[in-house]
Design an enzyme around this catalytic site. Structure first.
Site, PDB file in Angstrom:
ATOM      1  N   ALA A 106      37.536  -4.570 -25.790  1.00 15.30           N
ATOM      2  CA  ALA A 106      38.948  -4.773 -25.928  1.00 15.30           C
ATOM      3  C   ALA A 106      39.692  -5.450 -24.879  1.00 15.30           C
ATOM      4  CB  ALA A 106      39.487  -3.614 -26.211  1.00 15.30           C
ATOM      5  N   GLY A 155      33.814  -2.088 -27.131  1.00 14.36           N
ATOM      6  CA  GLY A 155      33.838  -3.135 -28.309  1.00 14.36           C
ATOM      7  C   GLY A 155      32.857  -4.078 -28.238  1.00 14.36           C
ATOM      8  N   GLU A 179      29.875  -2.403 -29.569  1.00 15.11           N
ATOM      9  CA  GLU A 179      30.114  -2.129 -30.974  1.00 15.11           C
ATOM     10  C   GLU A 179      29.836  -3.244 -31.881  1.00 15.11           C
ATOM     11  OE1 GLU A 179      33.120   1.414 -31.205  1.00 15.11           O
ATOM     12  OE2 GLU A 179      33.988  -0.066 -29.961  1.00 15.11           O
ATOM     13  N   GLU A 198      33.683   3.834 -23.250  1.00 16.11           N
ATOM     14  CA  GLU A 198      35.153   4.319 -23.435  1.00 16.11           C
ATOM     15  C   GLU A 198      35.618   5.542 -22.970  1.00 16.11           C
ATOM     16  OE1 GLU A 198      34.159   1.420 -27.015  1.00 16.11           O
ATOM     17  OE2 GLU A 198      33.163   2.998 -25.515  1.00 16.11           O
TER      18      GLU A 198
END
Length: 259
Positions: A65, A110, A113, A133
């Site tokens: 992010a 992310g 991910e 995270e």
């Protein structure tokens, strides 16, 4: 407006490149919209039989992010952006074609991910990976807590998520997070070679195989075998199945049309 996503089609392979290298390919809102638009186009293009996704340069695949952008958001905007990241990651998994993540550099949060939602992960020997995270006061929110344990096992996934550990490519390979390690200068070439190896096969078969595997892995073996049977039956009336049989009998390479 700047474009942060580039898609090139080479024969029947689509190569998607994140081009926001100056920001480590962090997922800004605009970049997320561009990715989804590109994936939508690829999904319905039956001339594209496999996909490679990578980042520009050798430093970053995707740093996750865009936290600098997020600092200026209120709570509602933050929630919408988190949901958009989740939708985008899911979009990679639900893409009809096989997707290879060519991880050219860092893939944190992310970014990893996103790679976990791809079918195959190939990394540069200099890449760094991790679900980081918990070190930022949050948890993986785009499928990381679900896809990583399904890929490598619950205990190992918990250790990596709880520690926010950053792994080398070699360590990630040892955990089973990535399937291949290659030298940086060869990454895109090797990923494209693998995509071509897939793309020479019947495209409808690739679609149904992906559907059977992805859906079957989420359920018990009895239901999964029924899912496989349904996926198989969808191919029985296709022209490609008849072409495959004919080519085998005639001892030649099949020419598949995706019909």
């Amino acid at each position: 407006m700047p474009n942060f996503v580039k898609v090139e089609v080479q024969d029947d392979i689509a190569i998607m490149t994140f081009t926001r290298a100056e920001a480590a390919n962090a997922l800004s809102v605009q970049m997320l919209h561009e990715i989804n638009e590109a994936l939508e186009s690829i999904h319905y293009n039956r001339s594209i039989r496999a996909v490679v996704v990578t980042g520009d340069g050798e430093k970053a695949f995707c740093a996750g992010a865009d936290l600098k952008e997020r600092k200026g958001m209120n709570e509602e905007e933050t929630r919408k952006t988190i949901a958009l990241i989740g939708k985008t990651v899911n979009h990679f998994e639900s893409l009809a074609q096989p997707v290879i993540a060519a991880i050219n550099g860092v893939a944190f949060g992310g970014g990893l991910e996103l790679a976990l939602a791809c079918d195959i992960r190939m990394a540069s020997s200099t890449a760094k990976l991790g679900l980081t995270e918990t070190a930022l006061g949050i948890i993986p929110g785009a499928g990381g807590t679900q896809r990583l344990p399904r890929l490598i096992g619950i205990g190992k996934a918990k250790e990596l998520i709880y520690t926010a550990r950053r792994l080398s490519a070699e360590e990630a390979f040892g955990y089973g997070i990535i399937e291949h390690i290659v030298e940086p200068g060869e990454l895109l070439e090797k990923a494209t070679e693998l995509a071509r190896e897939m793309a020479k096969n019947a495209p409808l078969s690739l679609i149904q195989a992906k559907t059977a595997i992805n859906q079957g892995m989420q359920t018990d073996i009895s239901t999964a075998l029924q899912i496989e049977s349904l996926a198989y039956s969808r191919l029985l009336q296709t022209e490609d199945r008849l072409e495959g049989l004919k080519a085998f009998q005639e001892k030649r390479s099949p020419i598949y049309s995706g019909k």
